[in-house]
Write an enzyme that holds these catalytic residues in place. Structure first.
Site, PDB file in Angstrom:
ATOM      1  N   HIS A 204       0.764  -1.059   0.107  1.00 49.10           N
ATOM      2  CA  HIS A 204       0.172   0.280   0.326  1.00 49.10           C
ATOM      3  C   HIS A 204       1.095   1.382   0.024  1.00 49.10           C
ATOM      4  CE1 HIS A 204       1.169   0.026   3.972  1.00 49.10           C
ATOM      5  NE2 HIS A 204       0.177   1.617   4.251  1.00 49.10           N
TER       6      HIS A 204
HETATM    7  N1  UDP Z   1      -3.436  -5.814   8.439  1.00 50.68           N
HETATM    8  C1  UDP Z   1      -5.198  -6.477   8.495  1.00 50.68           C
HETATM    9  N2  UDP Z   1      -5.772  -7.001   7.017  1.00 50.68           N
HETATM   10  C2  UDP Z   1      -5.363  -6.582   6.051  1.00 50.68           C
HETATM   11  C3  UDP Z   1      -4.313  -5.814   6.317  1.00 50.68           C
HETATM   12  C4  UDP Z   1      -3.473  -5.501   6.760  1.00 50.68           C
HETATM   13  O1  UDP Z   1      -5.276  -6.456   9.653  1.00 50.68           O
HETATM   14  O2  UDP Z   1      -5.891  -7.284   5.026  1.00 50.68           O
HETATM   15  C5  UDP Z   1      -3.044  -5.771   9.218  1.00 50.68           C
HETATM   16  C6  UDP Z   1      -1.563  -5.050   9.298  1.00 50.68           C
HETATM   17  O3  UDP Z   1      -1.699  -6.876  10.834  1.00 50.68           O
HETATM   18  C7  UDP Z   1      -1.054  -4.440  10.521  1.00 50.68           C
HETATM   19  C8  UDP Z   1      -1.365  -3.624  10.135  1.00 50.68           C
HETATM   20  O4  UDP Z   1      -2.740  -3.927   9.218  1.00 50.68           O
HETATM   21  O5  UDP Z   1      -0.960  -5.415  11.062  1.00 50.68           O
HETATM   22  C9  UDP Z   1      -0.898  -2.900   9.275  1.00 50.68           C
HETATM   23  O6  UDP Z   1      -1.262  -1.959   8.310  1.00 50.68           O
HETATM   24  P1  UDP Z   1      -0.857  -0.648   7.041  1.00 50.68           P
HETATM   25  O7  UDP Z   1       0.022  -1.729   6.697  1.00 50.68           O
HETATM   26  O8  UDP Z   1      -2.116  -0.190   6.699  1.00 50.68           O
HETATM   27  O9  UDP Z   1      -0.056   0.310   8.021  1.00 50.68           O
HETATM   28  P2  UDP Z   1       1.334   0.421   8.428  1.00 50.68           P
HETATM   29  O10 UDP Z   1       1.487  -0.681   9.346  1.00 50.68           O
HETATM   30  O11 UDP Z   1       2.171   0.086   7.195  1.00 50.68           O
HETATM   31  O12 UDP Z   1       1.743   1.186   9.195  1.00 50.68           O
END
Ligand code: UDP
Length: 362
Positions: A204
C-alpha cells in the site's frame, strides 16, 4: 492516577497498536478518531475486534489531501483539547492523524507523548518519515520500541530525559486478538489454503502503489511465486491497480478486500512467507515467526534485516529472494521460532508508566 489522557488515532495500524494502551487506561482514555481510515473494514472492524470503545470525538478527514487532513484534524482536535483539558495527549506512529494530534496538543498547551518514536528510514521521499520527525520534535516524551530508536533520537539532538525505551505494544495487541488453533484451522479451510502452503502479501505504500511500473512488477512477481498468494487489497492499492489497468495481474492472485485483524494474524502465523511494504507486518513477522520480504527502498526497522526481514525493491528481486527463502523451509521457520522478539517486554505497562511519570512532573 485518574487524569484523563487523550488518545488520537485515525488509521488501522494506530488502532491496533493503541488498543492495549486504551484497555490499560480504561475510563481515563478520551478517544479521538480522525477518520483518516473510514471504511468499515479498515476502521470499524478493528475497533470492534480489539474492543476499543466508541470515540469521544469522531472526525471525517478521510479521503482528503495530506494538507487538508492535517489541517482539518488539527483545528478540531485543538478545540476538543481546550474543552476537555486532558493531562496528556498520546499519538502513535507516523500518520497524518498523529501529526494533527501533535500540533493540536502543542497549540493547546497539553503535554504530548509519542508511542513508536525514533523510527527512521532515512528516506526523505516517504511522507511517513517527515511525519515521524515532526512528531518526535514536538513530543515531551518519545517512547521507543528499540534502543536503536533512542540512539536515532539522540543523534537528532533530542535530550535523554525526553526518551524512554518502552518496547512495542504490538505483541500485546496480538495477545488480545490471536485466534485459537481451532479457529486458525477454520481460517485455512475458509480460504482454501494449507498450513505453510501459501504466501500472504500486502502492498500500500505510495512508492509502490502510486507507480504503475512498480505496482505491475510487484503483482507479476507475486503471481510468479510457486505458492498461492493471498493479497488483501488496501483501498489505495485497489484504486491505483484499477486506474493502471492491472486487472489481468490481479486475476492471477487470491485477491480479497482488507481482512479483519484476527483473520490476518491467523493467516500470517500459518503462511510460508510474508511479502509486504507495511510497517506493522514487519513487526508481526517477528511475533508469528515467519520470514517477511519488505518491498521497499528503505526500512525504519533495520534491526530485523537478515533475520526476520529482507529488504528488496519492487522488481525481479522479489521472486529471487522468495525463491531463496522458500528453499530454506522448514528449517528457516524453526530458526525464526528460536529467535526472541526484538521489541521488548511489557510494552503496554511501560507506556502507561511513562505517561503517568510525565503527568506527575507537571
Ligand atoms: N492488516 C490487517 N488486514 C489486512 C492487511 C493488514 O489486519 O488485510 C494489518 C496488519 O496485520 C498490520 C496492519 O494492518 O498490523 C498494517 O497496517 P498498514 O499496512 O495499513 O499500515 P503500516 O503498518 O504500514 O503503517
Amino acid at each position: 492516577m485518574t487524569e484523563r489522557i487523550a488518545i488520537v488515532f485515525g488509521t488501522r495500524p494506530e488502532i491496533i497498536k493503541l488498543a492495549p494502551v486504551i484497555h490499560r487506561l480504561g475510563d481515563r482514555a478520551l478517544l479521538v478518531h480522525t477518520g483518516q481510515h473510514f471504511d468499515d473494514n479498515m476502521s470499524r472492524s478493528f475497533l470492534e475486534q480489539l474492543g476499543v470503545g466508541q470515540p469521544h470525538l469522531h472526525l471525517e478527514v478521510g479521503g482528503a489531501t495530506r494538507g487538508e487532513q492535517i489541517g482539518q484534524a488539527t483545528i478540531a482536535i485543538e478545540r476538543f483539547l481546550i474543552d476537555e483539558r486532558p493531562a496528556a495527549v498520546v499519538v502513535q506512529g507516523d500518520t497524518n492523524s498523529g501529526v494533527a494530534g501533535a500540533l493540536a496538543a502543542n497549540s493547546a498547551g497539553v503535554p504530548l507523548v509519542h508511542i513508536e518514536a525514533g523510527m527512521r528510514s532515512y528516506d526523505r521521499a516517504m511522507p511517513e518519515e517527515h511525519n515521524r520527525i515532526l512528531i518526535d520534535v514536538l513530543s515531551n516524551r518519545c517512547l521507543v520500541p528499540h534502543p536503536t530508536n533512542a540512539e536515532a533520537l539522540r543523534r537528532e539532538g533530542i535530550a535523554d530525559d525526553r526518551i524512554r525505551v518502552t518496547g512495542s505494544t504490538l505483541r500485546d495487541a496480538l495477545a488480545i486478538i490471536m485466534p485459537s488453533e481451532v479457529e486458525r484451522a477454520g481460517l485455512l479451510a475458509e480460504y482454501g489454503l494449507t498450513a505453510g502452503g501459501f504466501v500472504l502479501a500486502t502492498i500500500h505504500r505510495a512508492e509502490n502503489a502510486d507507480h504503475p511500473a512498480n505496482l505491475r512488477a510487484i503483482l507479476r512477481e507475486l503471481a510468479g511465486l510457486p505458492l498461492p498468494v493471498v493479497l488483501p487489497l488496501h483501498p489505495r492499492t485497489k484504486s491505483k491497480a484499477l486506474e493502471f489497468g492491472l486487472q489481468p495481474e490481479l486475476a492471477l492472485l487470491h485477491v480479497h478486500e482488507p481482512i479483519g485483524y484476527r483473520q490476518f494474524v491467523g493467516l500470517a502465523s500459518q503462511a510460508a512467507l510474508l511479502v509486504s511494504d507495511s510497517g506493522g507486518v514487519q513487526e508481526e513477522a517477528c511475533i508469528v515467526k515467519r520470514p517477511v520480504i519488505i518491498v521497499r527502498n528503505s526500512t525504519e526497522r533495520p534491526e530485523i534485516l537478515g533475520t526476520f526481514a529482507h529488504l528488496v525493491p519492487a522488481g525481479p528481486e522479489i521472486g529471487v529472494k522468495a525463491g531463496e527463502l522458500l528453499a530454506r523451509l522448514p528449517t528457516l521457520h524453526a530458526e525464526l521460532e528460536a529467535m526472541p522478539y526484538p521489541y521488548g517486554d511489557d510494552a503496554t505497562r511501560n507506556v502507561v508508566a511513562a505517561i503517568d511519570e510525565l503527568i506527575a512532573t507537571i
